[in-house]
Design an enzyme around this catalytic site. Structure first.
Site, PDB file in Angstrom:
ATOM      1  N   HIS A 137      -8.117  -4.412  -7.578  1.00 27.58           N
ATOM      2  CA  HIS A 137      -7.954  -3.641  -6.325  1.00 27.58           C
ATOM      3  C   HIS A 137      -9.271  -3.665  -5.542  1.00 27.58           C
ATOM      4  O   HIS A 137     -10.094  -2.757  -5.679  1.00 27.58           O
ATOM      5  CB  HIS A 137      -7.550  -2.193  -6.665  1.00 27.58           C
ATOM      6  CG  HIS A 137      -6.922  -1.465  -5.530  1.00 27.58           C
ATOM      7  ND1 HIS A 137      -5.681  -1.759  -5.018  1.00 27.58           N
ATOM      8  CD2 HIS A 137      -7.376  -0.427  -4.775  1.00 27.58           C
ATOM      9  CE1 HIS A 137      -5.391  -0.946  -4.034  1.00 27.58           C
ATOM     10  NE2 HIS A 137      -6.408  -0.123  -3.851  1.00 27.58           N
ATOM     11  N   TYR A 188     -18.758  12.130 -13.972  1.00 31.11           N
ATOM     12  CA  TYR A 188     -18.713  13.316 -14.833  1.00 31.11           C
ATOM     13  C   TYR A 188     -17.395  13.449 -15.589  1.00 31.11           C
ATOM     14  O   TYR A 188     -17.342  14.111 -16.620  1.00 31.11           O
ATOM     15  CB  TYR A 188     -18.938  14.583 -14.003  1.00 31.11           C
ATOM     16  CG  TYR A 188     -20.284  14.644 -13.335  1.00 31.11           C
ATOM     17  CD1 TYR A 188     -21.466  14.602 -14.066  1.00 31.11           C
ATOM     18  CD2 TYR A 188     -20.378  14.752 -11.957  1.00 31.11           C
ATOM     19  CE1 TYR A 188     -22.702  14.654 -13.445  1.00 31.11           C
ATOM     20  CE2 TYR A 188     -21.611  14.807 -11.317  1.00 31.11           C
ATOM     21  CZ  TYR A 188     -22.774  14.754 -12.062  1.00 31.11           C
ATOM     22  OH  TYR A 188     -23.992  14.801 -11.445  1.00 31.11           O
ATOM     23  N   ARG A 213       0.796  -1.225   0.000  1.00 29.87           N
ATOM     24  CA  ARG A 213       0.000   0.000   0.000  1.00 29.87           C
ATOM     25  C   ARG A 213       0.829   1.276   0.000  1.00 29.87           C
ATOM     26  O   ARG A 213       0.625   2.147  -0.838  1.00 29.87           O
ATOM     27  CB  ARG A 213      -0.915  -0.003   1.235  1.00 29.87           C
ATOM     28  CG  ARG A 213      -1.945   1.110   1.219  1.00 29.87           C
ATOM     29  CD  ARG A 213      -2.760   1.142   2.507  1.00 29.87           C
ATOM     30  NE  ARG A 213      -3.358  -0.140   2.822  1.00 29.87           N
ATOM     31  CZ  ARG A 213      -4.006  -0.394   3.956  1.00 29.87           C
ATOM     32  NH1 ARG A 213      -4.116   0.544   4.874  1.00 29.87           N
ATOM     33  NH2 ARG A 213      -4.523  -1.582   4.175  1.00 29.87           N
TER      34      ARG A 213
END
Length: 818
Positions: free
Chosen positions: A80, A124, A34
């Site tokens: 993921h 968007y 990570r």
């Protein structure tokens, strides 16, 4: 009694060992999976998965944009298994040109701003891989890197990307793991490529030589790197701290009466909107002076923050205040920690370049092996096709006679000794390939593939050829993507304060008995004849009077010693300037004095030299010497200068040097002269030693320090009723410390008690101040020279109940100054 039930398949463990093992597993998961980037491709797993998923979607720079939600969904579903916001936030950052020096994603829509505005929702916005990312993913299909199963073991994902770009140094990285953190700044691609080539050609290159090519980081928001001190540590050890500064320019308005500070570049990772808000708060709280207005004029053409200054303000002082108090100057802590074959390592810049170079050697080698394997497979087929066209009639006849493809394949393998793969290729060959030109092309292709195989084998046999390929690819990357450096360097310099813009000139400092202080220009007072009435020097209250007056430079420090044995520190230029009749400002407003504490002695100091000393005397004749350097850093509430006995108090303090002589004078006209060496140096909290033995009712009124070069001068003695005299210093014989001394002046009802003593020369001038606020300035040469025991002559005419309160001598610094 309860019995413990233990399951037959259970294994007893201690909670300590279980916690230790679980925490270590968690820590390693965070470190490797990570928080820390791989030193080879400079990517964390989430970044790598996003780029690979976009490549798998065919979402390249020359293809249409895809919805960010589509990309995030693919990444979450395939590689993921975490929240979509974690993936989208990472995508957004990789598309921001103010976060990455070379963005890896090309975003369309609102992807946030340097003001901290968040990106629009993923439904968007649209995204695709940036052109430079092709170089990060190049050759991934050629078995250049290892793949591992994804989280549900249904797909494969790359453990590292082949990357032709040294992405870790070029784009930097930051992350906090368990017990460790990384913060690698971005760099200029062209500089890093040149440094890599230098390392390749000269493996023994030093970091100092690398730093000639890579002088420092290159941030996407440009700005300045302020000083180079931390860079040497960072590049040599992997850790260091550098200072970043905004780029600011000074502009003048059209009238020419006001200046503006215009900021066009800010330090990396600074939020522009918060910066402006913080400056506004500091201006409102009067922590930054001189700014009349501020506004953000940034637009699509670039950043422009404008600070309008008040009329007459010095822009350099205000700019320095902004650097000091806001994020226009920030620190960037470099920690070049990355994973090297799944092991976290703190590496210097040469080691990071070496890791990337080793990675490229492995990638090029594996790519060559893959291409050789494919070339040999292709040669194997072309060899059969070539043999087939050379025996075309026999091959065609054999195939025509066969009842089915399987029999034809077996017959071809038996008659012409083809392999199964070759036989299948012949059977699948189109009839168009049997034309004359196509037959020739097969032969040409076969010869070309044999040549290619030879070249690929020679690359594998010669490491120098592998290295030359890496260098060539580096040159191509630099040619296609390198750009000029954005972040420039400015050398660190002394911090500029308001004092730097104040003229260094002499000034009078006056202190009243009630604690009012001011500074006055020396030319305020005209010289008068001895015995004059003086001019009004300050409006004081009826019960107040001028206690001390001395000359100092505006750049000097004033040490204020109190009757309780404390010392406070004050800059001369911070003392308010007043006119001749102004009262001044209460010193309690400038110093942090106790309620019953009174300033008893003041002295001007330019430098706090350890070899110089301060002598302090008390009313009861105690004297103490302390190094001047001990007073260089007093606290706001003051520091102890000496310990005072009950009933005693400090009356005077002076600076002294080695071999000086000290003269103590009492109110009743006694004096004693001894060497500075008779008083040993003590710490600040010490009590001191006996300086003068006093008669009952007498007390010490002051101390004079006589330098070696002043021993052929005069001692000026002044009484409270305005009388004074000058006597040759040689008339005061040297005695031992602690005696009762000799007479310095005959004290009578006419002249009054002795109130001050100074050593003077004939070139000096004298300022006398009365308790009614009058001052007179006269030349020392006009005062009569008489013996030690004389009463003196009148220096100042005083009214009834008026007394001399302060005496200061003025040294003529340059001829013609007065």
């Amino acid at each position: 009694m309860e019995t413990e039930v233990v399951h037959k398949n259970s294994i007893p463990v201690t909670i300590e060992s279980q916690m230790r093992e679980a925490y270590l597993e968690y820590a390693m998961s965070v470190i490797i999976g990570r928080a820390l980037p791989d030193a080879r491709d400079g990517l964390k797993p989430v970044h790598r998965r996003i780029l690979y998923a976009m490549a798998d979607l065919g979402n390249y720079y020359d293809k249409p944009f895809k919805k960010s939600a589509r990309v995030a969904g693919d990444v979450i579903g395939k590689y993921h298994p975490h929240g979509e916001s974690a993936v989208y936030d990472t995508m957004v950052r990789m598309a921001q040109d103010f976060s990455l020096r070379y963005p890896l994603i090309d975003g369309q829509g609102n992807f946030g701003s340097v003001d901290g505005d968040p990106a629009a929702a993923m439904r968007y916005t649209e995204a695709r891989l940036a052109k430079i990312t092709n170089e990060v993913l190049a050759d991934i299909e050629k078995e250049t890197v290892n793949f591992s199963p994804n989280y549900d073991n249904t797909l494969k994902e790359p453990q590292v990307l082949p990357s032709k770009i040294p992405n870790l140094l070029v784009n930097g990285s930051s992350g906090i793991a368990v017990g460790m953190a990384t913060n690698i700044p971005p760099h200029n691609l062209g500089e890093i490529v040149d440094a890599l080539k230098l390392l390749i050609t000269n493996p023994e290159v030093t970091i100092a030589e690398i730093m000639k090519i890579v002088p420092g980081p290159d941030f996407p928001t440009a700005g300045y790197i302020y000083g180079r001190a931390g860079l040497k540590d960072a590049y040599h050890t992997g850790k260091g701290v550098i200072q970043l500064r905004a780029k600011a320019e000074i502009e003048t308005n059209k009238k020419g009466d006001r200046e503006h500070i215009v900021v066009t570049e800010i330090p990396f990772q600074v939020n522009k909107a918060r910066l402006i808000e913080h400056v506004a708060e500091l201006v409102r709280d009067k922590k930054i002076d001189g700014i009349a207005d501020l506004r953000d004029e940034s637009d699509r053409t670039g950043m422009r923050i404008v600070f309008d200054l008040k009329r007459g303000e010095d822009s350099r002082v205000v700019l320095n205040q902004l650097y000091k108090n806001t994020q226009m100057q920030t620190s960037f802590g470099i920690s070049m920690l990355a994973l090297d074959h799944q092991q976290p390592k703190l590496m210097n810049i040469k080691q990071l370049l070496q890791v990337f170079f080793n990675h490229r050697k492995e990638v090029v080698t594996r790519r060559t092996i893959y291409e050789l394997k494919k070339a040999e497979e292709r040669a194997h087929i072309l060899e059969a096709l070539k043999k087939a066209v050379e025996n075309l009639d026999a091959v065609v006849a054999l195939i025509r006679k066969a009842q089915n493809p399987a029999i034809a394949q077996d017959d071809l393998m038996k008659k012409f000794e083809f392999t199964e793969t070759q036989a299948k290729a012949i059977l699948e060959m189109r009839l168009s390939r049997l034309t004359g030109l196509e037959r020739e092309k097969i032969i040409e292709d076969y010869n070309a593939i044999l040549k290619l195989i030879g070249e690929l084998k020679s690359i594998l046999d010669d490491e120098k050829k592998v290295v030359s390929i890496i260098v060539k690819e580096c040159d191509e990357v630099k040619k296609n993507f390198a750009d000029p450096r954005r972040t420039q360097f400015i050398e660190q310099q002394e911090e500029m304060t308001a004092e730097d813009f104040i003229q260094d000139e002499s000034t009078f400092i006056t202190v009243t008995y009630d604690g009012y202080i001011k500074r006055i220009s020396p030319d305020t007072y005209r010289a008068q004849k001895r015995g004059g009435r003086g001019v009004k020097g300050a409006d004081t209250k009826a019960e107040d009077f001028v206690k001390d007056i001395f000359v100092a430079s505006t750049h000097d420090y004033v040490l204020c010693f109190t009757d309780q044995g404390k010392v406070h520190w004050l800059k001369v230029h911070k003392i308010p300037e007043g006119g001749r009749t102004a009262r001044g400002k209460p010193i309690v407003n400038l110093l942090n004095l106790a309620t019953d504490e009174r300033v008893q002695a003041t002295m001007a100091v330019k430098e706090f030299k350890e070899e110089d000393g301060v002598v302090m005397v008390t009313k009861k004749g105690t004297i103490k010497k302390t190094s001047l350097g001990a007073f260089s850093r007093p606290m706001k509430r003051g520091i102890i200068a000496l310990t005072i006995d009950e009933g005693d108090q400090l009356v005077d303090a002076k600076t002294c040097c080695s071999n000086d002589h000290i003269i103590l004078v009492s109110k009743e006209g006694q004096s004693i002269r001894f060497t500075e060496g008779d008083v040993r140096a003590m710490g600040r909290s010490a009590r001191g030693v006996a300086g003068m033995r006093l008669h009952e009712g007498d007390e010490v009124i002051g101390v004079t320090v006589l330098p070696a070069e002043a021993r052929d001068t005069f001692l000026l003695t002044v009484t409270e009723k305005g009388y004074g005299k000058r006597t040759a210093v040689e008339e005061y014989r040297l005695q031992g410390r602690g005696g009762s001394g000799i007479r310095t002046m005959k004290v009578t009802d006419k002249n009054g008690s002795v109130m001050a003593v100074r050593y003077v020369t004939l070139q000096d001038e004298l300022i006398l101040a009365s308790n009614e606020g009058k001052l007179i300035r006269t030349k020392i040469a006009e005062i009569s020279e008489v013996g030690r025991v004389a009463q003196g002559v009148r220096l100042m005419n005083l009214e009834a109940n008026e007394k001399v309160a302060a005496v200061a001598k003025i040294v003529e610094e340059d001829e013609g100054d007065e």
